[in-house]
Design a protein around this motif. Structure first.
Motif, PDB file in Angstrom:
ATOM      1  N   VAL A  85       0.838  -1.200   0.000  1.00 46.24           N
ATOM      2  CA  VAL A  85       0.000   0.000   0.000  1.00 46.24           C
ATOM      3  C   VAL A  85       0.872   1.250   0.000  1.00 46.24           C
ATOM      4  CG1 VAL A  85      -1.849   1.243   1.205  1.00 46.24           C
ATOM      5  CG2 VAL A  85      -1.803  -1.260   1.257  1.00 46.24           C
ATOM      6  N   VAL A  86       1.938   1.236   0.799  1.00 48.12           N
ATOM      7  CA  VAL A  86       2.864   2.372   0.834  1.00 48.12           C
ATOM      8  C   VAL A  86       3.542   2.543  -0.528  1.00 48.12           C
ATOM      9  CG1 VAL A  86       4.921   3.330   1.942  1.00 48.12           C
ATOM     10  CG2 VAL A  86       3.238   2.087   3.315  1.00 48.12           C
ATOM     11  N   SER A  87       3.985   1.428  -1.119  1.00 45.60           N
ATOM     12  CA  SER A  87       4.621   1.492  -2.445  1.00 45.60           C
ATOM     13  C   SER A  87       3.667   2.074  -3.479  1.00 45.60           C
ATOM     14  CB  SER A  87       5.054   0.091  -2.887  1.00 45.60           C
ATOM     15  OG  SER A  87       5.958  -0.483  -1.978  1.00 45.60           O
ATOM     16  N   LEU A  88       2.427   1.633  -3.430  1.00 46.84           N
ATOM     17  CA  LEU A  88       1.428   2.113  -4.387  1.00 46.84           C
ATOM     18  C   LEU A  88       1.140   3.596  -4.174  1.00 46.84           C
ATOM     19  CD1 LEU A  88      -0.379   1.219  -6.676  1.00 46.84           C
ATOM     20  CD2 LEU A  88      -2.087   0.498  -4.989  1.00 46.84           C
ATOM     21  N   ALA A  93       1.457   9.054  -6.051  1.00 47.24           N
ATOM     22  CA  ALA A  93       1.775  10.450  -5.706  1.00 47.24           C
ATOM     23  C   ALA A  93       2.681  11.071  -6.760  1.00 47.24           C
ATOM     24  CB  ALA A  93       2.435  10.510  -4.331  1.00 47.24           C
ATOM     25  N   ILE A  94       3.654  10.323  -7.251  1.00 49.19           N
ATOM     26  CA  ILE A  94       4.545  10.836  -8.304  1.00 49.19           C
ATOM     27  C   ILE A  94       3.736  11.190  -9.546  1.00 49.19           C
ATOM     28  CG2 ILE A  94       6.435  10.214  -9.870  1.00 49.19           C
ATOM     29  CD1 ILE A  94       7.519   8.445  -7.546  1.00 49.19           C
ATOM     30  N   LYS A  95       2.796  10.326  -9.918  1.00 51.66           N
ATOM     31  CA  LYS A  95       1.935  10.608 -11.073  1.00 51.66           C
ATOM     32  C   LYS A  95       1.120  11.878 -10.841  1.00 51.66           C
ATOM     33  CE  LYS A  95       1.356   5.711 -12.219  1.00 51.66           C
ATOM     34  NZ  LYS A  95       0.405   4.576 -12.246  1.00 51.66           N
ATOM     35  N   ASP A  96       0.576  12.030  -9.630  1.00 53.24           N
ATOM     36  CA  ASP A  96      -0.250  13.199  -9.318  1.00 53.24           C
ATOM     37  C   ASP A  96       0.550  14.497  -9.415  1.00 53.24           C
ATOM     38  OD1 ASP A  96      -2.665  12.007  -9.017  1.00 53.24           O
ATOM     39  OD2 ASP A  96      -2.972  12.614  -6.938  1.00 53.24           O
ATOM     40  N   VAL A  97       1.751  14.496  -8.838  1.00 56.97           N
ATOM     41  CA  VAL A  97       2.576  15.709  -8.869  1.00 56.97           C
ATOM     42  C   VAL A  97       2.928  16.074 -10.309  1.00 56.97           C
ATOM     43  CG1 VAL A  97       4.794  16.702  -8.212  1.00 56.97           C
ATOM     44  CG2 VAL A  97       3.489  15.381  -6.543  1.00 56.97           C
ATOM     45  N   CYS A  98       3.307  15.084 -11.105  1.00 60.68           N
ATOM     46  CA  CYS A  98       3.634  15.355 -12.514  1.00 60.68           C
ATOM     47  C   CYS A  98       2.417  15.912 -13.242  1.00 60.68           C
ATOM     48  CB  CYS A  98       4.121  14.074 -13.193  1.00 60.68           C
ATOM     49  SG  CYS A  98       5.756  13.520 -12.660  1.00 60.68           S
ATOM     50  N   ARG A  99       1.253  15.343 -12.978  1.00 58.36           N
ATOM     51  CA  ARG A  99       0.034  15.787 -13.643  1.00 58.36           C
ATOM     52  C   ARG A  99      -0.317  17.215 -13.240  1.00 58.36           C
ATOM     53  NH1 ARG A  99      -3.072  12.214 -11.567  1.00 58.36           N
ATOM     54  NH2 ARG A  99      -2.343  10.595 -12.981  1.00 58.36           N
ATOM     55  N   ILE A 170      10.288  18.085  -9.781  1.00 58.76           N
ATOM     56  CA  ILE A 170       9.457  17.704  -8.645  1.00 58.76           C
ATOM     57  C   ILE A 170      10.120  18.205  -7.374  1.00 58.76           C
ATOM     58  CG2 ILE A 170       8.553  15.769  -7.313  1.00 58.76           C
ATOM     59  CD1 ILE A 170       8.416  14.170  -9.889  1.00 58.76           C
ATOM     60  N   LYS A 171       9.347  18.856  -6.513  1.00 55.20           N
ATOM     61  CA  LYS A 171       9.866  19.332  -5.238  1.00 55.20           C
ATOM     62  C   LYS A 171       9.498  18.352  -4.126  1.00 55.20           C
ATOM     63  CE  LYS A 171       9.576  24.233  -6.479  1.00 55.20           C
ATOM     64  NZ  LYS A 171       8.993  25.555  -6.132  1.00 55.20           N
ATOM     65  N   ARG A 172      10.394  18.240  -3.180  1.00 55.86           N
ATOM     66  CA  ARG A 172      10.204  17.285  -2.099  1.00 55.86           C
ATOM     67  C   ARG A 172       8.905  17.524  -1.343  1.00 55.86           C
ATOM     68  NH1 ARG A 172      14.331  17.057   2.962  1.00 55.86           N
ATOM     69  NH2 ARG A 172      13.649  19.224   3.036  1.00 55.86           N
ATOM     70  N   GLU A 173       8.618  18.785  -0.998  1.00 59.21           N
ATOM     71  CA  GLU A 173       7.428  19.065  -0.201  1.00 59.21           C
ATOM     72  C   GLU A 173       6.143  18.737  -0.945  1.00 59.21           C
ATOM     73  OE1 GLU A 173       9.114  23.109  -1.667  1.00 59.21           O
ATOM     74  OE2 GLU A 173       9.853  21.154  -0.961  1.00 59.21           O
ATOM     75  N   ASP A 174       6.145  18.929  -2.264  1.00 58.25           N
ATOM     76  CA  ASP A 174       4.961  18.580  -3.054  1.00 58.25           C
ATOM     77  C   ASP A 174       4.752  17.070  -3.075  1.00 58.25           C
ATOM     78  OD1 ASP A 174       4.528  21.249  -3.667  1.00 58.25           O
ATOM     79  OD2 ASP A 174       5.688  21.168  -5.526  1.00 58.25           O
ATOM     80  N   LEU A 175       5.836  16.335  -3.178  1.00 57.91           N
ATOM     81  CA  LEU A 175       5.736  14.882  -3.250  1.00 57.91           C
ATOM     82  C   LEU A 175       5.286  14.285  -1.922  1.00 57.91           C
ATOM     83  CD1 LEU A 175       6.063  12.402  -4.968  1.00 57.91           C
ATOM     84  CD2 LEU A 175       8.495  12.364  -4.414  1.00 57.91           C
ATOM     85  N   VAL A 176       5.824  14.795  -0.811  1.00 58.19           N
ATOM     86  CA  VAL A 176       5.417  14.293   0.500  1.00 58.19           C
ATOM     87  C   VAL A 176       3.938  14.575   0.755  1.00 58.19           C
ATOM     88  CG1 VAL A 176       5.769  14.504   2.997  1.00 58.19           C
ATOM     89  CG2 VAL A 176       7.747  14.444   1.464  1.00 58.19           C
ATOM     90  N   ALA A 177       3.481  15.782   0.418  1.00 59.01           N
ATOM     91  CA  ALA A 177       2.072  16.124   0.601  1.00 59.01           C
ATOM     92  C   ALA A 177       1.178  15.228  -0.257  1.00 59.01           C
ATOM     93  CB  ALA A 177       1.842  17.590   0.250  1.00 59.01           C
ATOM     94  N   ASN A 181      -1.853  12.377   0.919  1.00 57.06           N
ATOM     95  CA  ASN A 181      -3.203  12.435   0.359  1.00 57.06           C
ATOM     96  C   ASN A 181      -3.584  11.093  -0.263  1.00 57.06           C
ATOM     97  OD1 ASN A 181      -3.671  15.118   1.062  1.00 57.06           O
ATOM     98  ND2 ASN A 181      -2.833  15.909  -0.844  1.00 57.06           N
ATOM     99  N   LYS A 182      -2.666  10.496  -0.991  1.00 58.41           N
ATOM    100  CA  LYS A 182      -2.918   9.195  -1.608  1.00 58.41           C
ATOM    101  C   LYS A 182      -2.991   8.085  -0.561  1.00 58.41           C
ATOM    102  CE  LYS A 182      -3.328   9.864  -6.020  1.00 58.41           C
ATOM    103  NZ  LYS A 182      -4.571   9.456  -6.726  1.00 58.41           N
ATOM    104  N   PHE A 183      -2.046   8.116   0.372  1.00 63.26           N
ATOM    105  CA  PHE A 183      -1.982   7.033   1.346  1.00 63.26           C
ATOM    106  C   PHE A 183      -3.239   6.972   2.199  1.00 63.26           C
ATOM    107  CE2 PHE A 183      -0.936   5.310   5.538  1.00 63.26           C
ATOM    108  CZ  PHE A 183      -0.509   4.045   5.165  1.00 63.26           C
ATOM    109  N   GLU A 184      -3.762   8.114   2.628  1.00 61.30           N
ATOM    110  CA  GLU A 184      -4.974   8.111   3.450  1.00 61.30           C
ATOM    111  C   GLU A 184      -6.106   7.387   2.734  1.00 61.30           C
ATOM    112  OE1 GLU A 184      -6.092  12.003   4.654  1.00 61.30           O
ATOM    113  OE2 GLU A 184      -4.450  12.221   6.089  1.00 61.30           O
ATOM    114  N   ASN A 185      -6.292   7.676   1.451  1.00 57.35           N
ATOM    115  CA  ASN A 185      -7.376   7.054   0.693  1.00 57.35           C
ATOM    116  C   ASN A 185      -7.132   5.563   0.482  1.00 57.35           C
ATOM    117  OD1 ASN A 185      -8.702   9.535   0.426  1.00 57.35           O
ATOM    118  ND2 ASN A 185      -7.632  10.036  -1.471  1.00 57.35           N
ATOM    119  N   LEU A 186      -5.900   5.205   0.097  1.00 54.55           N
ATOM    120  CA  LEU A 186      -5.592   3.801  -0.149  1.00 54.55           C
ATOM    121  C   LEU A 186      -5.651   2.983   1.140  1.00 54.55           C
ATOM    122  CD1 LEU A 186      -2.592   4.220  -2.626  1.00 54.55           C
ATOM    123  CD2 LEU A 186      -4.917   3.486  -3.189  1.00 54.55           C
TER     124      LEU A 186
END
Length: 270
Positions: A85-88, A93-99, A170-177, A181-186
């Motif tokens: 779940v963490v890996s996913l 999250a990487i896809k979301d930030v790029c998008r 990609i900035k670190r803070e954007d990726l962590v945020a 967001n993704k992890f909570e839902n998954l």
């Protein structure tokens, strides 16, 4: 070390602990699990005693995304699947930030059980550990991801630089945020419906569907090679594979995940 809180830490990531230099973010949250609010995340710029699987040392210079966080689980049967779940969550999250930033999508893939690969090279890893106390599993989950270091292998922003001519990164803070967001839902889906509800998305992201593997079996002092094809995951979270006669095997990693196909331990599923 500085502490910042936006709101009560009901969910993971609401309380952030940051330090420019730490031995290990994982050690900070695991050794202080009962003293910090549940869901606390620890982030650092540099680790000098980073941890990986099987006591491996994880090199963590500046330019990496490095964080660990806490959560609790009650169902021990689901615990081995949490790392998936963490890996996913980090790949999504990487896809979301790029998008959101109008960047080309990076095809970061999951190498079972807990590595992250880009263009055939390792760029990150996941570490989940737990202790059992008061009828609950106290879990510490950690993510390490190479964001800016082009050597010794590659990194996310180097891959972006090859794909676009401008300076989009990609900035670190954007990726962590985006991760939390993704992890909570998954994690909500995982907790309520089990990992089966996430399997289709997971299989779209990992490297192994249909992959051919040769495993070794000792039989009466002789070593026999058996060719199998990976089909997916077993309910317990190991690899499910079949041979040419459609016999099913459960494959377990043996040691270093860099080399795990060479050291698979297998068990025939009756």
């Amino acid at each position: 070390m500085s502490i910042w809180a936006r709101s009560p830490p009901i969910y993971s990531g609401r309380l952030l602990i940051w330090s420019p230099r730490l031995p290990s973010t994982h050690d900070v949250v695991s050794q202080n699990f009962c003293e910090i609010p549940l869901g606390t995340v620890c982030v650092t710029d540099l680790q000098f005693k980073g941890r990986g699987r099987s006591k491996n040392v994880w090199e963590s210079p500046p330019g990496c995304v490095m964080f660990s966080f806490t959560l609790e689980m009650e169902d021990g049967r689901k615990l081995p699947l949490l790392q998936y779940v963490v890996s996913l969550a980090i790949t999504e999250a990487i896809k979301d930030v790029c998008r959101m930033q109008g960047l080309p999508e990076l095809d970061v893939r999951i190498k079972w059980p807990n590595d992250l690969y880009l263009n055939g090279l390792k760029v990150g890893g996941i570490l989940c550990t737990s202790t059992y106390r008061s009828k609950k599993f106290h879990v510490c989950a950690g993510v390490g991801l190479n964001l800016d270091n082009e050597k010794p292998t590659t990194c996310l922003n180097a891959a972006l630089k090859e794909m676009i001519s401008d300076s989009g990164q990609i900035k670190r803070e954007d990726l962590v945020a985006a991760f939390f967001n993704k992890f909570e839902n998954l994690f909500e889906v995982f907790s309520g419906q089990g990992f089966q509800a996430l399997e289709e998305l997971y299989y779209q992201t990992w490297l192994h569907s249909g992959q051919k593997v040769v495993i070794e079996e000792k039989n009466n002092g002789c070593v026999v090679n058996i060719a199998v094809i990976i089909q997916g995951l077993t309910p317990s979270g190991y690899l499910l594979a079949t041979d040419e006669e459609n016999k099913e095997f459960e494959l377990h990693p043996d040691g270093n995940s860099f080399d795990f196909f060479k050291g698979l331990v297998r068990r025939k599923l009756e």
